[in-house]
Design an enzyme around this catalytic site. Sequence first.
Site, short mmCIF file in Angstrom:
data_model
loop_
_atom_site.label_atom_id
_atom_site.label_comp_id
_atom_site.label_asym_id
_atom_site.label_seq_id
_atom_site.Cartn_x
_atom_site.Cartn_y
_atom_site.Cartn_z
N LYS A 70 1.01 -0.64 0.02
CA LYS A 70 -0.27 -0.02 0.40
C LYS A 70 0.78 1.48 0.09
CE LYS A 70 -4.67 -1.69 1.58
NZ LYS A 70 -4.85 -1.45 3.54
N ASP A 107 -9.51 3.16 2.05
CA ASP A 107 -10.38 2.45 3.88
C ASP A 107 -10.67 3.89 4.47
OD1 ASP A 107 -8.56 -0.03 3.04
OD2 ASP A 107 -7.08 1.67 3.87
N ARG A 158 0.05 0.39 21.45
CA ARG A 158 0.84 -0.16 22.78
C ARG A 158 2.37 0.46 22.29
NH1 ARG A 158 2.42 -6.77 20.34
NH2 ARG A 158 3.01 -5.41 18.99
P1 NAP Z 1 -0.72 -2.79 10.91
O1 NAP Z 1 -0.36 -1.66 10.76
O2 NAP Z 1 0.91 -4.25 11.19
O3 NAP Z 1 -1.28 -2.45 12.43
C1 NAP Z 1 -1.55 -3.40 13.99
C2 NAP Z 1 -1.72 -2.44 15.20
O4 NAP Z 1 -2.09 -3.59 15.79
C3 NAP Z 1 -0.88 -1.72 15.82
O5 NAP Z 1 -1.10 -1.12 16.33
C4 NAP Z 1 -0.25 -2.48 16.44
O6 NAP Z 1 0.58 -2.16 17.49
C5 NAP Z 1 -1.29 -2.87 16.84
N1 NAP Z 1 -1.24 -4.68 17.55
C6 NAP Z 1 -0.66 -5.36 17.54
N2 NAP Z 1 0.18 -7.05 17.52
C7 NAP Z 1 -0.40 -5.97 19.24
C8 NAP Z 1 -0.29 -6.31 20.67
N3 NAP Z 1 -0.11 -7.83 20.73
N4 NAP Z 1 -0.75 -5.91 21.59
C9 NAP Z 1 -1.29 -4.51 20.88
N5 NAP Z 1 -1.40 -4.02 20.30
C10 NAP Z 1 -0.53 -4.95 18.97
O7 NAP Z 1 -2.03 -3.28 10.14
P2 NAP Z 1 -3.57 -2.71 9.98
O8 NAP Z 1 -3.45 -2.91 8.65
O9 NAP Z 1 -3.68 -1.54 10.47
O10 NAP Z 1 -4.69 -3.42 10.11
C11 NAP Z 1 -4.78 -3.68 11.57
C12 NAP Z 1 -6.28 -4.78 11.60
O11 NAP Z 1 -6.83 -4.32 11.05
C13 NAP Z 1 -6.08 -6.11 10.93
O12 NAP Z 1 -6.46 -7.21 11.84
C14 NAP Z 1 -6.85 -6.30 9.72
O13 NAP Z 1 -6.70 -7.30 8.88
C15 NAP Z 1 -7.34 -5.23 10.10
N6 NAP Z 1 -8.27 -4.44 8.50
C16 NAP Z 1 -9.84 -4.62 8.55
C17 NAP Z 1 -10.14 -3.82 7.25
C18 NAP Z 1 -10.85 -3.99 7.30
O14 NAP Z 1 -11.51 -3.19 5.96
N7 NAP Z 1 -12.51 -4.39 8.17
C19 NAP Z 1 -9.20 -2.41 6.85
C20 NAP Z 1 -7.72 -2.79 7.37
C21 NAP Z 1 -7.09 -3.75 8.16
P3 NAP Z 1 2.36 -1.28 17.48
O15 NAP Z 1 2.36 -0.39 16.55
O16 NAP Z 1 2.60 -1.32 18.72
O17 NAP Z 1 2.90 -2.72 17.09
#
Ligand code: NAP
Length: 276
Positions: A70, A107, A158
Amino acid sequence: MSTRKIPLAGVIGNPIAHSRSPRLHRHWLRKYGLLGEYIPLHVIEDDLERVVRTLPKMGFVGANVTIPHKSSLMNIADQISDRATLIGAANTLIFKDDGKIYADNTDGYGFMANIKQGAPDWNPRAGSAAVLGAGGAARAIIVALADAGVPEIYLANRTRPKAEALRREFGARINVVDWVQAGNMLEEVSLVVNTTSLGMTGQPELRIPLDGLRRGTIVNDIVYTPLRTPLLQTAEAMGCITVDGLGMLIHQGVPGFERWFGMRPVVDDATRAALL
Ligand code: NAP
Protein backbone atom coordinates in the site's frame (compact mmCIF):
# COMPACT_ATOMS: atom_id res chain seq x y z
CA MET A 1 -16.29 -11.25 -34.34
CA SER A 2 -16.68 -8.95 -31.34
CA THR A 3 -13.91 -6.43 -30.72
CA ARG A 4 -15.24 -5.61 -27.26
CA LYS A 5 -12.57 -5.62 -24.56
CA ILE A 6 -13.29 -7.38 -21.29
CA PRO A 7 -12.46 -4.96 -18.44
CA LEU A 8 -10.21 -6.64 -15.88
CA ALA A 9 -9.46 -5.66 -12.30
CA GLY A 10 -7.75 -7.48 -9.47
CA VAL A 11 -6.13 -7.25 -6.07
CA ILE A 12 -2.34 -7.06 -5.77
CA GLY A 13 -0.73 -8.39 -2.60
CA ASN A 14 1.57 -10.93 -1.01
CA PRO A 15 0.12 -13.22 0.26
CA ILE A 16 -3.15 -12.90 -1.62
CA ALA A 17 -4.97 -16.25 -1.51
CA HIS A 18 -6.86 -15.20 1.67
CA SER A 19 -8.27 -11.99 0.11
CA ARG A 20 -12.04 -11.71 0.01
CA SER A 21 -11.99 -8.97 -2.61
CA PRO A 22 -12.33 -11.39 -5.57
CA ARG A 23 -15.53 -12.81 -4.06
CA LEU A 24 -16.87 -9.31 -3.47
CA HIS A 25 -16.26 -7.93 -6.94
CA ARG A 26 -17.32 -11.14 -8.69
CA HIS A 27 -20.56 -11.05 -6.71
CA TRP A 28 -21.27 -7.53 -7.95
CA LEU A 29 -20.27 -8.34 -11.54
CA ARG A 30 -22.72 -11.27 -11.51
CA LYS A 31 -25.45 -9.34 -9.72
CA TYR A 32 -25.42 -6.50 -12.25
CA GLY A 33 -24.73 -8.73 -15.26
CA LEU A 34 -21.61 -6.73 -16.17
CA LEU A 35 -18.84 -7.79 -18.49
CA GLY A 36 -15.60 -8.09 -16.49
CA GLU A 37 -13.32 -10.24 -14.35
CA TYR A 38 -11.60 -9.69 -10.98
CA ILE A 39 -8.41 -11.64 -10.25
CA PRO A 40 -6.13 -12.18 -7.21
CA LEU A 41 -2.57 -11.20 -8.17
CA HIS A 42 0.32 -12.50 -6.07
CA VAL A 43 3.13 -10.00 -6.62
CA ILE A 44 6.46 -9.68 -4.79
CA GLU A 45 7.89 -6.25 -3.97
CA ASP A 46 10.70 -6.45 -6.55
CA ASP A 47 8.19 -7.00 -9.36
CA LEU A 48 5.60 -4.49 -8.20
CA GLU A 49 6.38 -1.58 -10.51
CA ARG A 50 6.83 -3.77 -13.59
CA VAL A 51 3.56 -5.58 -12.93
CA VAL A 52 1.60 -2.38 -12.29
CA ARG A 53 2.95 -0.82 -15.51
CA THR A 54 2.09 -3.95 -17.48
CA LEU A 55 -1.46 -4.52 -16.24
CA PRO A 56 -3.07 -1.74 -18.34
CA LYS A 57 -1.53 -3.29 -21.47
CA MET A 58 -3.32 -6.55 -20.63
CA GLY A 59 -6.80 -5.08 -20.37
CA PHE A 60 -6.78 -4.11 -16.69
CA VAL A 61 -8.75 -0.96 -15.89
CA GLY A 62 -7.54 -0.83 -12.31
CA ALA A 63 -6.69 -2.78 -9.18
CA ASN A 64 -6.91 -2.91 -5.44
CA VAL A 65 -3.68 -3.02 -3.49
CA THR A 66 -3.21 -4.70 -0.15
CA ILE A 67 -0.47 -5.71 2.31
CA PRO A 68 2.47 -5.17 1.90
CA HIS A 69 2.28 -2.83 -1.12
CA LYS A 70 0.00 0.00 0.00
CA SER A 71 2.80 2.49 0.71
CA SER A 72 5.15 1.40 -2.11
CA LEU A 73 2.45 2.27 -4.61
CA MET A 74 2.86 5.90 -3.63
CA ASN A 75 6.26 5.92 -5.37
CA ILE A 76 4.94 4.23 -8.49
CA ALA A 77 1.65 6.02 -9.26
CA ASP A 78 1.68 9.01 -11.65
CA GLN A 79 -1.15 10.80 -9.87
CA ILE A 80 -2.18 10.46 -6.24
CA SER A 81 -5.37 11.67 -4.59
CA ASP A 82 -5.11 14.14 -1.69
CA ARG A 83 -6.57 11.50 0.62
CA ALA A 84 -3.97 8.89 -0.29
CA THR A 85 -1.22 11.50 0.09
CA LEU A 86 -2.47 12.41 3.57
CA ILE A 87 -2.74 8.78 4.63
CA GLY A 88 0.54 7.83 2.96
CA ALA A 89 -0.90 4.72 1.35
CA ALA A 90 -3.06 3.68 -1.60
CA ASN A 91 -5.51 0.80 -1.88
CA THR A 92 -7.23 1.54 -5.19
CA LEU A 93 -5.64 2.12 -8.60
CA ILE A 94 -7.29 3.44 -11.72
CA PHE A 95 -5.53 2.96 -15.04
CA LYS A 96 -6.44 5.92 -17.18
CA ASP A 97 -6.87 5.94 -20.96
CA ASP A 98 -3.73 8.07 -21.36
CA GLY A 99 -1.67 5.36 -19.60
CA LYS A 100 -1.36 7.25 -16.30
CA ILE A 101 -1.77 5.37 -13.03
CA TYR A 102 -4.01 7.12 -10.51
CA ALA A 103 -3.83 6.01 -6.86
CA ASP A 104 -6.52 6.61 -4.26
CA ASN A 105 -7.26 5.41 -0.73
CA THR A 106 -10.83 4.34 0.00
CA ASP A 107 -10.25 2.76 3.46
CA GLY A 108 -11.48 5.86 5.29
CA TYR A 109 -14.53 6.06 3.04
CA GLY A 110 -15.22 2.35 3.69
CA PHE A 111 -14.87 2.84 7.43
CA MET A 112 -17.22 5.81 7.52
CA ALA A 113 -19.84 4.27 5.22
CA ASN A 114 -19.84 1.15 7.40
CA ILE A 115 -20.42 3.13 10.60
CA LYS A 116 -23.17 5.17 8.95
CA GLN A 117 -24.89 1.99 7.76
CA GLY A 118 -24.53 0.20 11.11
CA ALA A 119 -25.31 3.20 13.33
CA PRO A 120 -27.37 5.60 11.19
CA ASP A 121 -28.08 7.98 14.10
CA TRP A 122 -24.41 8.64 14.81
CA ASN A 123 -23.54 12.33 14.65
CA PRO A 124 -19.74 12.64 14.30
CA ARG A 125 -19.77 16.22 15.60
CA ALA A 126 -21.68 15.37 18.76
CA GLY A 127 -19.13 13.28 20.64
CA SER A 128 -15.54 12.18 20.74
CA ALA A 129 -14.04 8.89 19.54
CA ALA A 130 -11.55 6.40 20.97
CA VAL A 131 -9.20 4.61 18.58
CA LEU A 132 -7.18 1.57 19.61
CA GLY A 133 -4.09 1.07 17.44
CA ALA A 134 -1.89 3.31 15.33
CA GLY A 135 -1.03 1.14 12.32
CA GLY A 136 -1.91 1.55 8.65
CA ALA A 137 -5.66 1.18 9.08
CA ALA A 138 -5.70 3.64 11.99
CA ARG A 139 -4.17 6.34 9.78
CA ALA A 140 -7.03 6.15 7.29
CA ILE A 141 -9.62 6.01 10.09
CA ILE A 142 -8.19 8.98 11.98
CA VAL A 143 -8.17 11.08 8.79
CA ALA A 144 -11.80 10.07 8.15
CA LEU A 145 -12.90 10.87 11.71
CA ALA A 146 -11.16 14.26 11.66
CA ASP A 147 -12.69 15.02 8.24
CA ALA A 148 -16.15 14.15 9.52
CA GLY A 149 -15.74 16.74 12.32
CA VAL A 150 -15.26 14.48 15.36
CA PRO A 151 -14.25 17.04 17.99
CA GLU A 152 -11.71 14.90 19.88
CA ILE A 153 -9.99 11.60 19.16
CA TYR A 154 -8.43 9.60 21.98
CA LEU A 155 -5.71 7.33 20.64
CA ALA A 156 -3.97 4.45 22.44
CA ASN A 157 -1.33 2.20 20.93
CA ARG A 158 0.94 -0.42 22.46
CA THR A 159 3.92 1.41 20.97
CA ARG A 160 3.16 4.92 22.23
CA PRO A 161 5.61 6.83 19.95
CA LYS A 162 3.58 5.67 16.93
CA ALA A 163 0.47 7.27 18.39
CA GLU A 164 2.42 10.42 19.14
CA ALA A 165 3.68 10.52 15.57
CA LEU A 166 0.06 10.43 14.36
CA ARG A 167 -0.79 13.28 16.71
CA ARG A 168 2.06 15.38 15.28
CA GLU A 169 0.92 14.57 11.77
CA PHE A 170 -2.84 14.90 12.11
CA GLY A 171 -3.20 17.56 14.76
CA ALA A 172 -4.21 18.67 18.17
CA ARG A 173 -7.65 17.06 18.11
CA ILE A 174 -5.82 13.80 18.90
CA ASN A 175 -5.13 13.00 22.56
CA VAL A 176 -2.62 10.21 23.08
CA VAL A 177 -3.47 7.84 25.93
CA ASP A 178 -1.11 5.25 27.36
CA TRP A 179 -1.92 1.68 26.25
CA VAL A 180 -2.27 0.54 29.87
CA GLN A 181 -4.80 3.34 30.46
CA ALA A 182 -6.79 2.60 27.29
CA GLY A 183 -9.82 1.39 29.27
CA ASN A 184 -10.22 4.85 30.82
CA MET A 185 -10.84 6.61 27.52
CA LEU A 186 -13.93 4.51 26.78
CA GLU A 187 -16.07 6.37 29.33
CA GLU A 188 -15.79 9.69 27.52
CA VAL A 189 -16.66 8.77 23.97
CA SER A 190 -19.60 8.01 21.70
CA LEU A 191 -17.58 5.80 19.31
CA VAL A 192 -14.89 3.19 19.99
CA VAL A 193 -12.88 1.65 17.14
CA ASN A 194 -10.47 -1.26 17.40
CA THR A 195 -7.92 -0.95 14.60
CA THR A 196 -5.41 -3.37 16.12
CA SER A 197 -5.16 -6.96 14.94
CA LEU A 198 -6.00 -8.14 18.48
CA GLY A 199 -9.02 -10.40 18.60
CA MET A 200 -8.43 -11.67 15.07
CA THR A 201 -8.35 -15.45 14.62
CA GLY A 202 -4.79 -16.59 15.40
CA GLN A 203 -3.87 -13.33 17.19
CA PRO A 204 -3.89 -12.59 20.94
CA GLU A 205 -7.06 -11.26 22.55
CA LEU A 206 -7.72 -7.58 23.10
CA ARG A 207 -7.31 -7.36 26.86
CA ILE A 208 -8.21 -3.82 27.82
CA PRO A 209 -10.83 -3.31 30.57
CA LEU A 210 -14.21 -2.65 28.94
CA ASP A 211 -16.26 -1.82 32.04
CA GLY A 212 -16.09 1.90 31.14
CA LEU A 213 -18.26 1.33 28.04
CA ARG A 214 -21.63 3.04 28.27
CA ARG A 215 -24.99 1.80 26.95
CA GLY A 216 -25.55 3.29 23.49
CA THR A 217 -21.86 3.83 22.69
CA ILE A 218 -21.04 2.68 19.16
CA VAL A 219 -18.33 0.01 19.15
CA ASN A 220 -16.70 -0.97 15.87
CA ASP A 221 -14.08 -3.66 15.39
CA ILE A 222 -12.38 -3.52 12.00
CA VAL A 223 -11.22 -7.11 12.52
CA TYR A 224 -13.73 -9.30 10.66
CA THR A 225 -12.39 -12.82 11.30
CA PRO A 226 -14.26 -13.75 13.43
CA LEU A 227 -17.17 -11.52 12.52
CA ARG A 228 -18.35 -11.20 16.15
CA THR A 229 -15.05 -10.57 17.93
CA PRO A 230 -14.88 -10.87 21.74
CA LEU A 231 -14.88 -7.03 21.85
CA LEU A 232 -18.17 -6.85 19.94
CA GLN A 233 -19.72 -9.64 22.01
CA THR A 234 -18.88 -7.90 25.29
CA ALA A 235 -19.98 -4.52 23.97
CA GLU A 236 -23.29 -5.94 22.79
CA ALA A 237 -23.93 -7.54 26.19
CA MET A 238 -23.32 -4.09 27.75
CA GLY A 239 -25.96 -2.44 25.58
CA CYS A 240 -23.61 -0.82 23.05
CA ILE A 241 -24.40 -0.50 19.34
CA THR A 242 -21.95 -2.83 17.62
CA VAL A 243 -20.69 -2.59 14.04
CA ASP A 244 -18.50 -5.37 12.64
CA GLY A 245 -15.56 -4.93 10.27
CA LEU A 246 -16.91 -6.74 7.22
CA GLY A 247 -18.83 -3.69 6.11
CA MET A 248 -15.64 -1.61 5.95
CA LEU A 249 -14.09 -4.16 3.61
CA ILE A 250 -17.19 -4.13 1.44
CA HIS A 251 -17.69 -0.37 1.34
CA GLN A 252 -14.01 0.37 0.56
CA GLY A 253 -14.54 -1.63 -2.64
CA VAL A 254 -17.45 0.49 -3.87
CA PRO A 255 -15.58 3.47 -5.41
CA GLY A 256 -13.14 1.21 -7.29
CA PHE A 257 -15.88 -1.03 -8.67
CA GLU A 258 -17.83 2.00 -9.86
CA ARG A 259 -14.83 3.49 -11.65
CA TRP A 260 -13.76 0.20 -13.27
CA PHE A 261 -17.09 -1.31 -14.25
CA GLY A 262 -19.36 1.73 -14.53
CA MET A 263 -21.98 0.88 -11.91
CA ARG A 264 -22.16 1.93 -8.26
CA PRO A 265 -22.90 -1.29 -6.36
CA VAL A 266 -25.34 -1.42 -3.46
CA VAL A 267 -24.10 -2.83 -0.15
CA ASP A 268 -26.82 -5.07 1.26
CA ASP A 269 -27.30 -8.36 3.11
CA ALA A 270 -26.70 -10.33 -0.09
CA THR A 271 -23.30 -8.64 -0.46
CA ARG A 272 -22.37 -9.68 3.08
CA ALA A 273 -23.67 -13.19 2.50
CA ALA A 274 -21.47 -13.50 -0.59
CA LEU A 275 -18.40 -12.93 1.60
CA LEU A 276 -19.32 -15.19 4.51
P1 NAP B 1 -0.67 -2.74 11.10
O1 NAP B 1 -0.32 -1.54 10.35
O2 NAP B 1 0.29 -3.88 11.17
O3 NAP B 1 -1.04 -2.29 12.61
C1 NAP B 1 -1.28 -3.25 13.61
C2 NAP B 1 -1.77 -2.56 14.88
O4 NAP B 1 -2.08 -3.59 15.85
C3 NAP B 1 -0.72 -1.66 15.54
O5 NAP B 1 -1.36 -0.60 16.20
C4 NAP B 1 -0.08 -2.62 16.55
O6 NAP B 1 0.53 -1.96 17.64
C5 NAP B 1 -1.29 -3.37 17.03
N1 NAP B 1 -0.91 -4.65 17.63
C6 NAP B 1 -0.49 -5.77 16.98
N2 NAP B 1 -0.22 -6.73 17.89
C7 NAP B 1 -0.45 -6.20 19.12
C8 NAP B 1 -0.37 -6.71 20.46
N3 NAP B 1 0.04 -7.96 20.71
N4 NAP B 1 -0.71 -5.88 21.49
C9 NAP B 1 -1.12 -4.62 21.25
N5 NAP B 1 -1.24 -4.08 20.00
C10 NAP B 1 -0.90 -4.88 18.95
O7 NAP B 1 -2.02 -3.41 10.55
P2 NAP B 1 -3.27 -2.66 9.85
O8 NAP B 1 -3.10 -2.73 8.39
O9 NAP B 1 -3.48 -1.36 10.51
O10 NAP B 1 -4.47 -3.70 10.19
C11 NAP B 1 -4.88 -3.89 11.54
C12 NAP B 1 -6.06 -4.86 11.56
O11 NAP B 1 -7.16 -4.32 10.87
C13 NAP B 1 -5.78 -6.21 10.89
O12 NAP B 1 -6.39 -7.22 11.66
C14 NAP B 1 -6.46 -6.08 9.55
O13 NAP B 1 -6.90 -7.34 9.04
C15 NAP B 1 -7.65 -5.22 9.89
N6 NAP B 1 -8.13 -4.40 8.76
C16 NAP B 1 -9.44 -4.48 8.44
C17 NAP B 1 -9.93 -3.71 7.40
C18 NAP B 1 -11.37 -3.81 7.02
O14 NAP B 1 -11.73 -3.44 5.90
N7 NAP B 1 -12.25 -4.26 7.90
C19 NAP B 1 -9.08 -2.84 6.70
C20 NAP B 1 -7.73 -2.77 7.07
C21 NAP B 1 -7.27 -3.57 8.12
P3 NAP B 1 2.09 -1.58 17.59
O15 NAP B 1 2.18 -0.29 16.82
O16 NAP B 1 2.47 -1.44 19.01
O17 NAP B 1 2.80 -2.72 16.90
